[in-house]
Design an enzyme around this catalytic site. Structure first.
Site, PDB file in Angstrom:
ATOM      1  N   GLU A 151      -7.601  12.007 105.138  1.00  0.00           N
ATOM      2  CA  GLU A 151      -7.426  10.860 104.321  1.00  0.00           C
ATOM      3  C   GLU A 151      -8.201   9.663 105.019  1.00  0.00           C
ATOM      4  O   GLU A 151      -8.328   9.270 106.431  1.00  0.00           O
ATOM      5  CB  GLU A 151      -5.897  10.400 104.606  1.00  0.00           C
ATOM      6  CG  GLU A 151      -5.846   8.932 103.673  1.00  0.00           C
ATOM      7  CD  GLU A 151      -4.403   8.751 103.682  1.00  0.00           C
ATOM      8  OE1 GLU A 151      -3.896   7.444 102.804  1.00  0.00           O
ATOM      9  OE2 GLU A 151      -3.458   9.182 104.460  1.00  0.00           O
ATOM     10  N   ASP A 202      -6.453   8.502  98.855  1.00  0.00           N
ATOM     11  CA  ASP A 202      -5.669   7.424  98.479  1.00  0.00           C
ATOM     12  C   ASP A 202      -6.337   6.347  97.786  1.00  0.00           C
ATOM     13  O   ASP A 202      -7.151   5.707  98.465  1.00  0.00           O
ATOM     14  CB  ASP A 202      -5.174   6.790  99.972  1.00  0.00           C
ATOM     15  CG  ASP A 202      -4.125   5.894  99.960  1.00  0.00           C
ATOM     16  OD1 ASP A 202      -3.997   4.866  98.755  1.00  0.00           O
ATOM     17  OD2 ASP A 202      -3.060   5.867 100.450  1.00  0.00           O
ATOM     18  N   GLU A 214       2.969   7.118  97.603  1.00  0.00           N
ATOM     19  CA  GLU A 214       2.954   6.608  99.064  1.00  0.00           C
ATOM     20  C   GLU A 214       3.371   5.230  98.952  1.00  0.00           C
ATOM     21  O   GLU A 214       2.519   4.175  98.665  1.00  0.00           O
ATOM     22  CB  GLU A 214       1.819   6.985  99.635  1.00  0.00           C
ATOM     23  CG  GLU A 214       2.065   6.964 101.091  1.00  0.00           C
ATOM     24  CD  GLU A 214       0.703   6.825 101.828  1.00  0.00           C
ATOM     25  OE1 GLU A 214       0.677   7.192 103.019  1.00  0.00           O
ATOM     26  OE2 GLU A 214      -0.394   6.242 101.261  1.00  0.00           O
ATOM     27  N   HIS A 261      -3.019  10.408  96.717  1.00  0.00           N
ATOM     28  CA  HIS A 261      -2.088   9.451  96.839  1.00  0.00           C
ATOM     29  C   HIS A 261      -2.273   8.418  95.674  1.00  0.00           C
ATOM     30  O   HIS A 261      -3.100   7.745  95.665  1.00  0.00           O
ATOM     31  CB  HIS A 261      -2.196   8.631  98.145  1.00  0.00           C
ATOM     32  CG  HIS A 261      -1.630   9.383  99.127  1.00  0.00           C
ATOM     33  ND1 HIS A 261      -1.827   8.634 100.749  1.00  0.00           N
ATOM     34  CD2 HIS A 261      -0.874  10.420  99.417  1.00  0.00           C
ATOM     35  CE1 HIS A 261      -1.167   9.555 101.191  1.00  0.00           C
ATOM     36  NE2 HIS A 261      -0.635  10.689 100.625  1.00  0.00           N
TER      37      HIS A 261
END
Length: 210
Positions: free
Chosen positions: A87, A120, A186, A146
């Site tokens: 990530e 993300d 998240e 995410h």
């Protein structure tokens, strides 16, 4: 409920593989190898790793440490039947791996079947990147998402609909680019005062987007 992704704490904690002595680095490798074993025991397919802050160290040395770490961890993941989701973080969280280009470079240089990419949406959005480009550029290596909102200027993670990120457009663009994988809502630490309520609200908002 199955656990698909296991995320050990390893950035602003005692185990940050981007900082410290050789002894600390080895301790972190052992810790994360143990995390791969734990993930396998609970039936998770993926272990999620990001890249912590590397301190006041020249970029060349930080990059070498990152590649060394992920080469070691990829071999450990292969041994335990795990796949790593790498990530990218925001520049407020890391000074080494924050952009799609850097994630792509890591995947190319390490070149392990156990090392995959993820997105993300907060990280690219705060830097003017299109999150859907993760799908377009990484292709089959783009393995997780995410799905969360943000304010566009910080690493803050918000319930979908509470920030400035055009999530409906992003989700549509990702689907058109070929992504049909999993997503995690998240919320991190912004809703610790009532996590159940906000988790339920985030799920409802995400279902509306999907």
């Amino acid at each position: 409920m199955p656990v698909r992704v296991y995320t050990p704490e390893h950035n602003a904690y005692p185990y940050n593989y981007m900082l410290g002595t050789e002894r600390q680095w080895m301790a972190c490798m052992d810790y994360l190898h143990g995390a791969f074993k734990a993930a396998s025991l609970i039936g998770a397919e993926y272990t999620l790793l990001s890249v912590g802050h590397g301190g006041c160290v020249p970029e060349e040395k930080r990059w070498a440490r990152l590649l060394r770490s992920l080469e070691y961890l990829s071999r450990a993941a292969e041994q335990e039947g795990q796949k790593i989701l790498l990530e990218a973080l925001t520049p407020m969280e890391s000074n080494t791996c924050t952009t799609l280009k850097q994630v792509q470079k890591v995947l190319e240089e390490v070149n392990s079947p156990a090392l995959l990419g993820m997105c993300d949406v907060v990280a690219p959005y705060t830097q003017g990147e299109d999150p859907a480009d993760y799908v377009r550029v990484l292709g089959e290596k783009m393995a997780h998402l995410h799905l969360v909102d943000g304010d566009g200027v910080s690493e803050t993670h918000l319930v979908p609909g509470e920030g400035r990120i055009p999530l409906r457009q992003i989700v549509g663009d990702m689907r058109r680019a070929g992504y049909d994988g999993m997503a995690t809502l998240e919320l991190v630490t912004n809703y610790l005062h009532d996590p159940s309520y906000y988790a339920r609200l985030a799920l409802e908002r995400a279902k509306e987007l999907l």
